[in-house]
Design a protein around this motif. Structure first.
Motif, PDB file in Angstrom:
ATOM      1  N   PHE A   1       0.687  -1.144   0.024  1.00 27.87           N
ATOM      2  CA  PHE A   1      -0.006   0.033  -0.163  1.00 27.87           C
ATOM      3  C   PHE A   1       0.920   1.264   0.092  1.00 27.87           C
ATOM      4  CE2 PHE A   1      -2.265  -3.327   2.391  1.00 27.87           C
ATOM      5  CZ  PHE A   1      -3.385  -3.569   1.470  1.00 27.87           C
ATOM      6  N   GLN A   2       0.195   2.272  -0.513  1.00 27.52           N
ATOM      7  CA  GLN A   2       0.924   3.562  -0.529  1.00 27.52           C
ATOM      8  C   GLN A   2       1.484   4.078   0.750  1.00 27.52           C
ATOM      9  OE1 GLN A   2      -1.505   6.669  -2.404  1.00 27.52           O
ATOM     10  NE2 GLN A   2       0.148   8.350  -1.979  1.00 27.52           N
ATOM     11  N   GLN A   3       0.465   3.718   1.890  1.00 28.87           N
ATOM     12  CA  GLN A   3       1.098   4.206   3.362  1.00 28.87           C
ATOM     13  C   GLN A   3       1.678   3.105   4.079  1.00 28.87           C
ATOM     14  OE1 GLN A   3       0.787   7.313   4.210  1.00 28.87           O
ATOM     15  NE2 GLN A   3      -0.698   8.202   2.446  1.00 28.87           N
ATOM     16  N   PHE A   4       1.942   1.891   3.524  1.00 28.59           N
ATOM     17  CA  PHE A   4       2.415   0.866   3.770  1.00 28.59           C
ATOM     18  C   PHE A   4       1.388   0.069   4.617  1.00 28.59           C
ATOM     19  CE2 PHE A   4       6.315   3.809   3.922  1.00 28.59           C
ATOM     20  CZ  PHE A   4       6.579   3.583   2.667  1.00 28.59           C
ATOM     21  N   ASN A   5       0.656   0.712   5.528  1.00 27.26           N
ATOM     22  CA  ASN A   5      -0.393  -0.096   6.166  1.00 27.26           C
ATOM     23  C   ASN A   5       0.140  -1.148   7.043  1.00 27.26           C
ATOM     24  OD1 ASN A   5      -2.389   1.527   5.676  1.00 27.26           O
ATOM     25  ND2 ASN A   5      -3.081   0.423   3.820  1.00 27.26           N
TER      26      ASN A   5
ATOM     27  N   THR B   1     -16.865  -3.774   7.074  1.00 25.80           N
ATOM     28  CA  THR B   1     -16.390  -2.898   6.364  1.00 25.80           C
ATOM     29  C   THR B   1     -15.555  -3.333   5.092  1.00 25.80           C
ATOM     30  OG1 THR B   1     -14.484  -2.485   7.549  1.00 25.80           O
ATOM     31  CG2 THR B   1     -16.210  -0.964   7.958  1.00 25.80           C
ATOM     32  N   ASP B   2     -15.636  -2.777   4.080  1.00 22.55           N
ATOM     33  CA  ASP B   2     -15.041  -3.194   2.732  1.00 22.55           C
ATOM     34  C   ASP B   2     -13.516  -3.016   3.023  1.00 22.55           C
ATOM     35  OD1 ASP B   2     -17.455  -3.773   1.415  1.00 22.55           O
ATOM     36  OD2 ASP B   2     -17.603  -1.732   0.557  1.00 22.55           O
ATOM     37  N   PRO B   3     -12.642  -4.201   2.629  1.00 23.82           N
ATOM     38  CA  PRO B   3     -11.501  -4.302   2.688  1.00 23.82           C
ATOM     39  C   PRO B   3     -10.704  -3.317   1.727  1.00 23.82           C
ATOM     40  CG  PRO B   3     -12.108  -6.272   1.611  1.00 23.82           C
ATOM     41  CD  PRO B   3     -13.573  -5.228   2.086  1.00 23.82           C
ATOM     42  N   ASP B   4     -11.369  -2.716   0.750  1.00 24.01           N
ATOM     43  CA  ASP B   4     -10.694  -1.766  -0.014  1.00 24.01           C
ATOM     44  C   ASP B   4     -10.542  -0.282   0.735  1.00 24.01           C
ATOM     45  OD1 ASP B   4     -13.497  -1.149  -0.077  1.00 24.01           O
ATOM     46  OD2 ASP B   4     -13.358  -0.380  -2.176  1.00 24.01           O
ATOM     47  N   ALA B   5     -11.128  -0.050   1.826  1.00 22.56           N
ATOM     48  CA  ALA B   5     -11.174   1.066   2.547  1.00 22.56           C
ATOM     49  C   ALA B   5      -9.752   1.606   2.840  1.00 22.56           C
ATOM     50  CB  ALA B   5     -11.858   0.852   3.793  1.00 22.56           C
ATOM     51  N   VAL B   6      -8.695   0.653   3.036  1.00 24.66           N
ATOM     52  CA  VAL B   6      -7.252   1.098   3.292  1.00 24.66           C
ATOM     53  C   VAL B   6      -6.738   1.587   2.174  1.00 24.66           C
ATOM     54  CG1 VAL B   6      -7.141  -0.591   5.228  1.00 24.66           C
ATOM     55  CG2 VAL B   6      -6.686  -1.362   2.795  1.00 24.66           C
ATOM     56  N   MET B   7      -7.334   1.389   0.832  1.00 23.49           N
ATOM     57  CA  MET B   7      -6.632   1.845  -0.271  1.00 23.49           C
ATOM     58  C   MET B   7      -7.093   3.126  -0.689  1.00 23.49           C
ATOM     59  SD  MET B   7      -4.641  -0.667  -2.045  1.00 23.49           S
ATOM     60  CE  MET B   7      -5.249  -1.135  -3.797  1.00 23.49           C
ATOM     61  N   ARG B   8      -8.214   3.786   0.120  1.00 17.78           N
ATOM     62  CA  ARG B   8      -8.822   4.983  -0.317  1.00 17.78           C
ATOM     63  C   ARG B   8      -8.015   6.336   0.311  1.00 17.78           C
ATOM     64  NH1 ARG B   8     -14.621   3.173   0.675  1.00 17.78           N
ATOM     65  NH2 ARG B   8     -14.961   1.585  -0.543  1.00 17.78           N
TER      66      ARG B   8
END
Lengths: 224, 377
Positions: A90-94, B370-377
């Motif tokens: 991910f962009q923010q690495f997460n 919650t949708d797992p794509d939330a972390v990409m937004r």
């Protein structure tokens, strides 16, 4: 390997703030190559990656992965495919703060029920490959940006996925670290992995490590 | 190890790591939670032990006690009553008893005087309870004087101090001979305080009582089971009072637990999103959070319950004694026999562990879907 046909994606559908992020995307992605999506913010690059990576479903259209239609699978099956076949950077690495680099790396493999010793051995191998072995026990918040990204890469590889998805991987890195990332990218292709990434960065999209660049604007493809 | 077990192990490992990461918050919650279980468990264990003690003590008392009533008040049993009872089927033994209360101005306490046959206590001597002996500084062969209600002074020699094992019953007891008892209280000859009857078969007790009422209509049979029931009610009532007082604390805990459970921080929500994005199923996230809730609530329950056990059975429940034990000038000293009622433990478990675990489920479920794509937004 991945075929997208007429993919459309709407957010807040049916509400006053309805927004269409993708308008009918048709695309075929070849296995073992690096494909970069280039485009301005809001062009739909990240949304497209979330659909390809089984993080979300398209509002309409079909996604085929290795010939199988995965666009309408229930969450559980989608999660299985995501865990086994896709690795995310991910962009923010997460990364999860408070945990060590090692703990972060083995996290995606927990639901598989593989023995811990096996996971640790695999993580050690990845750390060695990414020259991070000396930082394995360090908490992730103590690591530099480049180290954090390598931890995120190791985490993406723990389940040995066929596809690596990286969202703006160099957005938080300086030139030297970005070059380092591109070198790692070449290693992925050498290992036969398919890589999908989004980027504005000329250093990425103009690199010889990238085999194909797909342009996007306003939720549409604008040509390779 | 099977993959399923291995997976649970991973989830528990991760849960423990998560708990350790939010040490202050989780420790605070654990302390409050443990304290609540401790208070409730102490209360339950102590009341239950007292009830068991009362039952145990009463097991040695006669099955039926017959009292004569005059104008609804307890009166002396006149001569001839023992004979009037005659032979009732099932009654093994019947005995006229002599006992009464004596107020000692020195201790400002009431003693129970009871007559025993001359074979047990000789004229001029007494046996005293441990608490009384302690308070009055009496030992064997000491002499003590009591002024009777008629103003005469009587001196007795202490023949023995009753065994401390019987202190719960005999704390304020003075045993003396029948002759001394009648002289001291100027008790008329042939009269008794009440009549004790032993009935061997518990099924017969009610029939015996019915026959007694028919034979002596001015008398009241008191059954041992009724006395036991009264004790139970007294302790239930005291427990209820204390629970009412504690209701505030219980409510405060409920609010704290609810707040903790429902108020998932932004950081926790973000972590759930990351876990889902990297391949955890909604079910895995929920299972992990259930493990977290169970670890906290089970630790609090075990810690609180064990502390309560030690508090009640090793330290005599110092915190609750004044409310639960009742009122007395001469407090008996007694160690409670550890008595744990399985149903009460289960009830306590249900009302402390279950609500907490249930309370955390709804918000966790909400966050986990919650949708797992939330972390990409």
């Amino acid at each position: 390997m991945i075929e997208l046909s007429n993919i459309r994606k709407a957010f807040n559908q049916g509400r006053s703030n309805e927004y269409w992020a993708l308008h009918g995307i048709d695309l075929s992605i070849e296995a073992g190559k690096v494909t970069a999506f280039r485009g301005p913010s809001g062009s739909g690059k990240t949304t497209l990656l979330t659909i390809v990576g089984c993080l979300s479903r398209p509002t309409s259209g079909r996604v085929r992965f290795k010939g199988e239609d995965i666009s309408a699978l229930p969450e559980r099956f989608l999660t299985d495919i995501r865990r086994q076949s896709f690795g995310f950077v991910f962009q923010q690495f997460n990364l999860i703060k408070g945990l060590s680099a090692l703990e972060n790396v083995i996290l995606p493999a927990f639901p598989s029920g593989r023995p811990r010793a096996e996971l640790v051995a695999r993580a050690d191998e990845l750390f060695a490959r990414l020259q991070l072995a000396h930082r394995a026990q360090a908490k992730v918040e103590w690591l530099s940006g480049g180290e954090q990204q390598r931890v995120a890469i190791a985490r993406a590889l723990i389940n040995d996925p066929e596809v690596i998805i990286a969202d703006e991987p160099t957005a938080n890195l300086d030139t030297a670290l970005s070059m380092e990332f591109m070198a790692i990218l070449e290693g992925f292709t050498a290992a036969g992995k398919t890589v999908l990434l989004t980027s504005h960065d000329p250093l990425v999209v103009e690199s010889s490590a990238v085999h194909r660049v797909v342009g996007m604007r306003d939720g549409r493809l604008i040509g390779d | 190890m099977s993959p399923w077990l291995e997976k649970q192990r991973h989830l528990i490992d991760f849960t423990l790591a998560s708990l350790a990461r939010r040490k202050t918050r989780n420790l605070g919650l654990l302390v409050v939670y443990t304290l609540l279980v401790f208070v409730l468990a102490s209360l339950t264990l102590y009341s239950n032990a007292l009830r068991s003690e009362a039952k145990y003590v009463l097991a040695g008392s006669p099955e039926v006690i017959l009292q004569r009533m005059v104008a609804g008040r307890h009166d002396l049993i006149p001569p001839g009553y023992l004979e009037k009872i005659g032979r009732i089927r099932g009654v093994q033994k019947k005995e006229g008893r002599l006992w009464g209360y004596y107020y000692d101005p020195v201790l400002k306490a009431n003693y129970t005087f009871m007559a025993r046959p001359a074979s047990e206590v000789a004229d001029g001597s007494i046996m005293v309870g441990e608490a009384l002996a302690r308070e009055r500084g009496l030992a064997r062969n000491n002499t003590i004087s009591f002024r009777s209600y008629s103003g005469k002074l009587f001196s007795f020699e202490v023949a023995a101090v009753l065994s401390p094992d019987s202190e719960l019953l005999s704390a304020d007891l003075v045993l003396l001979s029948e002759g001394d008892f009648r002289r001291f209280f100027e008790y008329p000859d042939g009269h008794y305080t009440d009549i004790a009857l032993s009935v061997a078969n518990p099924q017969e007790v009610r029939n015996v009582a019915a026959k007694l009422t028919a034979t002596l209509p001015d008398s009241r049979p008191i059954l041992r089971e009724e006395v036991q029931r009264t004790y139970q009610s007294v302790f239930d009532w005291r427990e209820g009072i204390l629970l009412t007082v504690l209701a505030g604390a219980i409510l405060a805990f409920a609010i704290l637990a609810w707040e903790k459970a429902s108020g998932l921080s932004a950081e926790e929500k973000r972590e759930i999103g990351i876990l889902k994005a990297i391949g955890w199923e909604t079910g895995d996230v929920i299972r992990m959070k259930i493990w977290e809730g169970l670890l906290i609530s089970l630790t609090a329950f075990l810690g609180g319950f064990l502390a309560a056990y030690v508090h009640v059975f090793h330290f005599g429940a110092a915190v609750f004694t004044p409310v639960l034990k009742g009122w007395s000038v001469l407090y008996p000293k007694f160690a409670l026999v550890p008595a744990v009622d399985g149903l009460q433990v289960a009830t306590l478990f249900f009302f402390t562990v279950f609500p907490y675990t249930a309370a955390i489920l709804v918000p966790i479920w909400r966050a986990a879907i919650t949708d797992p794509d939330a972390v990409m937004r």
